[in-house]
Design a protein around this motif. Sequence first.
Motif, PDB file in Angstrom:
ATOM      1  N   THR A  17       0.850  -1.177   0.000  1.00  0.00           N
ATOM      2  CA  THR A  17       0.000   0.000   0.000  1.00  0.00           C
ATOM      3  C   THR A  17       0.893   1.238   0.000  1.00  0.00           C
ATOM      4  O   THR A  17       2.090   1.162   0.291  1.00  0.00           O
ATOM      5  N   GLU A  18       0.305   2.365  -0.296  1.00  0.00           N
ATOM      6  CA  GLU A  18       1.092   3.600  -0.332  1.00  0.00           C
ATOM      7  C   GLU A  18       1.744   3.876   1.016  1.00  0.00           C
ATOM      8  O   GLU A  18       2.915   4.265   1.087  1.00  0.00           O
ATOM      9  N   ALA A  19       0.993   3.646   2.103  1.00  0.00           N
ATOM     10  CA  ALA A  19       1.545   3.887   3.441  1.00  0.00           C
ATOM     11  C   ALA A  19       2.660   2.898   3.760  1.00  0.00           C
ATOM     12  O   ALA A  19       3.690   3.265   4.332  1.00  0.00           O
ATOM     13  N   CYS A 109       9.480  -4.029  -5.221  1.00  0.00           N
ATOM     14  CA  CYS A 109      10.583  -3.094  -5.445  1.00  0.00           C
ATOM     15  C   CYS A 109      10.098  -1.869  -6.209  1.00  0.00           C
ATOM     16  O   CYS A 109      10.517  -0.743  -5.927  1.00  0.00           O
ATOM     17  N   GLN A 110       9.206  -2.104  -7.145  1.00  0.00           N
ATOM     18  CA  GLN A 110       8.630  -0.980  -7.874  1.00  0.00           C
ATOM     19  C   GLN A 110       7.792  -0.107  -6.951  1.00  0.00           C
ATOM     20  O   GLN A 110       7.878   1.124  -6.993  1.00  0.00           O
ATOM     21  N   SER A 111       6.996  -0.738  -6.078  1.00  0.00           N
ATOM     22  CA  SER A 111       6.154   0.052  -5.189  1.00  0.00           C
ATOM     23  C   SER A 111       6.976   0.792  -4.142  1.00  0.00           C
ATOM     24  O   SER A 111       6.570   1.849  -3.662  1.00  0.00           O
ATOM     25  N   LEU A 112       8.152   0.266  -3.795  1.00  0.00           N
ATOM     26  CA  LEU A 112       9.049   0.964  -2.879  1.00  0.00           C
ATOM     27  C   LEU A 112       9.767   2.137  -3.544  1.00  0.00           C
ATOM     28  O   LEU A 112      10.396   2.948  -2.861  1.00  0.00           O
ATOM     29  N   GLY A 113       9.676   2.222  -4.861  1.00  0.00           N
ATOM     30  CA  GLY A 113      10.362   3.299  -5.566  1.00  0.00           C
ATOM     31  C   GLY A 113      11.831   3.011  -5.802  1.00  0.00           C
ATOM     32  O   GLY A 113      12.641   3.951  -5.909  1.00  0.00           O
TER      33      GLY A 113
END
Length: 297
Positions: A17-19, A109-113
């Motif tokens: 999730t974003e958070a 990894c993508q969602s972590l930036g």
Amino acid sequence: LDPETGTAGGLMDGILTEAEAERGRRQLVDDGYAVIPDVMPGDLLEDLRQWSDDLFKRLPVDPKFRYQGSDIHVTASRSWPADRQEDAHHFADAIVERIIDQPRQLALCQSLGLESLRAHDSVILLSKPAFGPPLYWHQDYMNWNSPAAATPWPTKIFLSYYLTDTNRTNGCLRVIPGTHRRRIDLHDILPDAHGAEIQALEDFTHPAFLDRTDSIDVPMRAGDLVIGDARLMHSAWPNQTEQRRTLILAWHDVFQFPLPPSWWTGDIPEAVAKADPGAAHKPSRTPISRPVRDPTH
């Protein structure tokens, strides 16, 4: 972090999730590591257990690697040069591609930036046998002569999985949070990581092996992913059990130095902002550069 588990959160189809992503990213930048639970699929985990058990039946741990536990380098079959000869501790296997190309791992990894993530297309097996000794304090960064050493964000990271649950009894990971960005006494005391000098240590009262008030244990479950900055000071407890404890580690480069991550809002050190991306720097494991201190982000 999750107040109960101390980790960055769980996975929903591989996507944080974003958070959760914000917490994990902040932990990686501030503390030098982040743990994401339940990433590796169960079938791959079981295949790796069988594969590694078969390897270690044939390959006893070399005494010079007793602190690491082993030092076996396995390259993805797609990246093994046709003219290179294999040996017992350096060879190719297609299972490496399954580790590196895991869809859930790539998605998180993508969602972590973790932008511009480039796998080295190989893994290292670090297996501490029954009653194996502790791993000494060390950091694995090899680019201390470069201004890349001063980035507040990571430029080289490891993605690692333990194949069994770990705790202090069987040799879990230990870290000193923040040591990727601040200098401590160990930076001036320790021999270079994994070199002949530190491998030859026999005195467990040496600072390389001591417990520290600024360190924490990082117990994990089999299949959890730990992401660590190569500059982070870390070690492992001894294995006091009758069972082998195996770690699979894959190195990755991340972000395009000297550009910051797209999500970075903090200060950029002058040495980084003015760096020539094409300049060559002699590799060094010795942290002669002072790690950057607590930029706002």
